[in-house]
Design an enzyme around this catalytic site. Structure first.
Site, mmCIF file in Angstrom:
data_model
loop_
_atom_site.group_PDB
_atom_site.id
_atom_site.type_symbol
_atom_site.label_atom_id
_atom_site.label_comp_id
_atom_site.label_asym_id
_atom_site.label_seq_id
_atom_site.Cartn_x
_atom_site.Cartn_y
_atom_site.Cartn_z
ATOM 1 C CG HIS A 34 -45.017 -34.472 -19.524
ATOM 2 N ND1 HIS A 34 -43.736 -34.618 -19.024
ATOM 3 C CD2 HIS A 34 -44.936 -34.784 -20.846
ATOM 4 C CE1 HIS A 34 -42.940 -35.031 -19.993
ATOM 5 N NE2 HIS A 34 -43.635 -35.124 -21.115
ATOM 6 C CG HIS A 37 -42.253 -30.886 -21.109
ATOM 7 N ND1 HIS A 37 -43.455 -31.506 -21.313
ATOM 8 C CD2 HIS A 37 -41.484 -31.176 -22.193
ATOM 9 C CE1 HIS A 37 -43.437 -32.146 -22.471
ATOM 10 N NE2 HIS A 37 -42.252 -31.976 -23.022
ATOM 11 C CD GLN A 148 -30.215 -40.254 -19.485
ATOM 12 O OE1 GLN A 148 -29.386 -39.357 -19.518
ATOM 13 N NE2 GLN A 148 -30.111 -41.336 -20.247
ATOM 14 C CB VAL A 176 -40.417 -36.840 -14.453
ATOM 15 C CG1 VAL A 176 -41.564 -36.716 -13.460
ATOM 16 C CG2 VAL A 176 -39.355 -35.766 -14.187
ATOM 17 N NE ARG A 187 -45.415 -39.872 -30.222
ATOM 18 C CZ ARG A 187 -44.271 -39.243 -30.550
ATOM 19 N NH1 ARG A 187 -43.294 -39.176 -29.683
ATOM 20 N NH2 ARG A 187 -44.123 -38.687 -31.741
#
Ligand code: PAF
Length: 282
Positions: A34, A37, A148, A176, A187
């Site tokens: 997503h 990444h 983070q 994000v 998930r």
């Protein structure tokens, strides 16, 4: 872009780049990519000569009864996103390749892994450190980009890199979020429409906690913690795992909020989906 699944092949490639003095940027993932990444890929693009993304759903970081079997996967989509983002190599080994029969060597961090998610998922971080040690050995990164969003994982991996003398610089990417504030996570694809409102409570609780600290100047942890919990408890499908204020380097609970060090951190199940989120203070 090349897709590599063999250990021997990735070793040959990364050793050659190392000999040539090339800087390798690495993003470890479990796939179902997503924007979180992809933002990490973009974050290290500039400083790296070669970009490697690993896609491997790591069984050792899932406990018994967790969602290993159901973890979302879509390799075709992942590969096309990696191509679009000009990744040079995707390393996607099989479980048998990474964990040979009778493998009996693990890596574990034993201080910051202890509480929070480590309490709820006692074998989780040992699986994360073991797979990341393997991936770092194989991909030989100069830079690794970590998010983070997984605050405790980030600290655990920083410790492992320091303690085991991996010559790797960690680059941290900010969380994000979706337009409504939900932190991006693979998930999230499991969250049913009727539970979305409850999932958003994590972000809303963090924002309310931050407002108490920033706008009302509160430094005592108890009222802030109570605020987080009371907001989370309004969710009918939500069960709080933890809501705490910890030191961002040790992950241990704070008695007083320290700007620049303290972090609000939450884990909760929404329906059967475990979500985590956090917010740095100061
Ligand atoms: O954050 C993740 O996706 C995983 O824990 C990681 C770091 C790829 C290890 O499997």
């Amino acid at each position: 872009m090349e897709v590599i699944s063999s250990i021997e092949e990735i070793q040959q490639i990364t050793l050659q780049f190392e000999r040539e003095g090339k800087k390798i940027g690495f993003v470890p993932t479990m796939g179902f990519l997503h924007e979180g990444h992809l933002s990490l890929v973009e974050l290290i693009r500039e400083r790296s000569d070669i970009l490697i993304v690993s896609i491997f759903v790591n069984p050792t970081q899932f406990g018994a009864g967790e969602d290993l079997g159901k973890y979302p996967r879509d390799m075709e989509r992942d590969l096309s996103l990696c191509r679009k983002h000009k990744v040079d190599y995707v390393f996607s080994p099989s479980t048998e390749e990474i964990y040979p029969k009778f493998a009996s060597t693990y890596v574990s961090e034993e201080m910051v892994s202890d509480g929070l998610c480590g309490h709820a998922r006692p074998t989780h971080f040992k699986g994360v450190t073991t797979i990341c040690a393997k991936l770092f050995n194989l991909c030989r990164p100069t830079f690794v980009a970590l998010g983070q969003k997984d605050a405790q994982q980030l600290v655990v991996l920083k410790r492992m890199i320091r303690d085991l003398h991996f010559p790797i610089e960690v680059i941290v990417g900010p969380t994000v979020r979706e337009a409504d504030g939900l932190a991006k996570s693979s998930r999230n694809s499991y969250i049913k429409a009727e539970h979305r409102k409850d999932a958003l409570l994590l972000y809303q609780a963090l924002e309310a906690g931050r407002a108490l600290v920033n706008e009302n100047g509160i430094r005592d942890v108890d009222p802030v913690k109570s605020e987080l919990i009371s907001i989370l408890q309004t969710g009918h499908s939500l069960k709080v795992n933890y809501a705490d204020i910890v030191d961002r380097e040790t992950m241990k609970p704070e008695s007083e909020i320290e700007m620049g060090r303290s972090i609000l951190i939450i884990a909760a199940w929404v329906d059967k989906i475990r979500l985590i989120d956090n917010m740095l203070l100061g």
